[in-house]
Design an enzyme around this catalytic site. Structure first.
Site, PDB file in Angstrom:
ATOM      1  N   SER A  30       0.746  -1.133  -0.100  1.00  0.00           N
ATOM      2  CA  SER A  30      -0.120  -0.172   0.086  1.00  0.00           C
ATOM      3  C   SER A  30       0.881   1.314  -0.012  1.00  0.00           C
ATOM      4  O   SER A  30       0.359   2.397   0.068  1.00  0.00           O
ATOM      5  CB  SER A  30      -0.902   0.084   1.148  1.00  0.00           C
ATOM      6  OG  SER A  30       0.005  -0.084   2.468  1.00  0.00           O
ATOM      7  N   TYR A  31       2.286   1.171   0.192  1.00  0.00           N
ATOM      8  CA  TYR A  31       3.026   2.314   0.110  1.00  0.00           C
ATOM      9  C   TYR A  31       3.100   2.819  -1.458  1.00  0.00           C
ATOM     10  O   TYR A  31       3.114   2.207  -2.437  1.00  0.00           O
ATOM     11  CB  TYR A  31       4.475   1.896   0.373  1.00  0.00           C
ATOM     12  CG  TYR A  31       4.841   1.644   1.778  1.00  0.00           C
ATOM     13  CD1 TYR A  31       3.589   1.819   2.877  1.00  0.00           C
ATOM     14  CD2 TYR A  31       5.951   1.299   2.142  1.00  0.00           C
ATOM     15  CE1 TYR A  31       3.762   1.722   4.097  1.00  0.00           C
ATOM     16  CE2 TYR A  31       6.338   1.146   3.739  1.00  0.00           C
ATOM     17  CZ  TYR A  31       5.246   1.178   4.469  1.00  0.00           C
ATOM     18  OH  TYR A  31       5.423   1.126   5.757  1.00  0.00           O
ATOM     19  N   GLY A  32       2.535   4.298  -1.537  1.00  0.00           N
ATOM     20  CA  GLY A  32       2.639   4.967  -2.799  1.00  0.00           C
ATOM     21  C   GLY A  32       1.488   5.431  -2.944  1.00  0.00           C
ATOM     22  O   GLY A  32       0.024   4.688  -2.836  1.00  0.00           O
TER      23      GLY A  32
END
Length: 336
Positions: free
Chosen positions: A62-64
């Site tokens: 989920s990073y971004g």
């Protein structure tokens, strides 16, 4: 084990762990002001980290933010793939899979795991549940974790970890996985001088020591608040970080002043003190690194440790700051 890495076997983690690299900012515009023009500098940062012996890298699917969803994994995968095979194998790459509401059942993570493997170009050593659903969908969490345990037993990934679990939930899930013969390798929690709950009596750190689980600290520098000397409030990128700084900064000046004194005696900076405080409590801190100079400062922190007297003084100041309203916001998904 390399001095600055974390193996996936907690029994091998020394009393004072190393320092890992967190990649939350790689692709995040909302908090960290990411821009694709930074990618070359991020690659230089990655290569410098490997050269300096920072060999544990943590990311998440989920990073971004927005159109950069998954960018952190993609960048990390690309950077790892550019290394010589022996150097690549020396790294430990960990990712976290988010328990989104549509990811249900024992196979709820399958497609997400495959997508992460593609973005990471096959370099994945530790897969982690990103946060606990105990507070809002308690029935969702265990089947997802069972599915991750299946991947370990199938030989798809070497280790399994969790994130944002409190001591009660951690103990329960550890026992459940132990019945299956799948070790729970690590737990990742928010831990810093402004988020000291995990080291309280009966807290997560105590459970980790008892059960042989590696403790990983995210946000050890409190989103940058513990990376700057006392004085003028820092200008932090991202509106949420700016708001946090204006609220917390006046309340942590006594703590920062002592951190400066310790830093000067070691020829380092206050960020190194923040990292070494986590290490002194048996946690591997994840330093969010975006510039080569930050890598060098983090690597230099490995050359020294806090004395017992320094740690105790910082512990006391930490409690004072928290009581005065200088605490970091708690993660809303953290379980009991």
């Amino acid at each position: 084990m390399e001095a600055a890495s974390l193996t996936i076997d907690a029994s091998d983690v020394p009393a004072t762990p190393g320092i890992g690299v967190g990649t939350w900012a790689w692709g995040n515009q909302f908090l960290w002001g990411y821009d694709p023009d930074q990618d070359a500098e991020l690659e230089a940062c990655f290569r410098r980290a490997v050269e300096r012996g920072l060999l544990f890298f943590d990311t998440a699917d989920s990073y971004g933010t927005g159109r950069f969803h998954g960018r952190s994994e993609s960048l990390l995968g690309r950077f790892c793939a550019s290394l010589e095979p022996t150097r690549r194998e020396a790294l430990t790459v960990a990712t976290k899979l988010a328990p989104f509401p549509w990811r249900l059942g024992r196979r709820g993570y399958r497609s997400a795991f495959e997508a992460s493997c593609l973005r990471l170009q096959g370099k994945l050593d530790l897969v982690q549940l990103h946060w606990s659903t105990a507070r809002y969908l308690p029935w969702q969490e265990l089947p997802l974790l069972e599915g991750l345990a299946d991947l370990v037993q199938e030989g798809r990934v070497a280790g399994l970890g969790v994130s944002n679990l409190g001591p009660k939930r951690l103990r329960w899930l550890h026992g459940h996985l132990a019945e299956r013969g799948v070790p729970l390798r690590s737990v990742q929690v928010q831990l810093s001088l402004l988020s000291p709950d995990p080291i309280a009596p009966g807290g997560v750190a105590e459970v980790c020591r008892e059960l042989g689980i590696a403790l990983i600290a995210y946000s050890p520098m409190a989103l940058g608040l513990l990376a700057r000397p006392a004085g003028v409030a820092p200008a932090l990128s991202g509106a949420p970080r700016g708001l946090l700084a204006r609220r917390v900064w006046p309340r942590i000046q006594p703590l920062l002043a002592v951190m400066e004194t310790i830093a000067r005696s070691r020829g380092g900076d206050v960020a190194a003190v923040a990292l070494n405080w986590c290490r002194a409590h048996g946690a591997l801190p994840l330093a969010g690194l975006r510039r080569v100079s930050q890598v060098d400062a983090a690597a230099a922190a490995l050359s020294w440790q806090l004395s017992e007297a320094e740690r105790q003084e910082l512990d006391s100041l930490s409690r004072t700051c928290v009581a005065a309203g200088g605490a970091m916001p708690a993660n809303p998904f953290q379980s009991a």
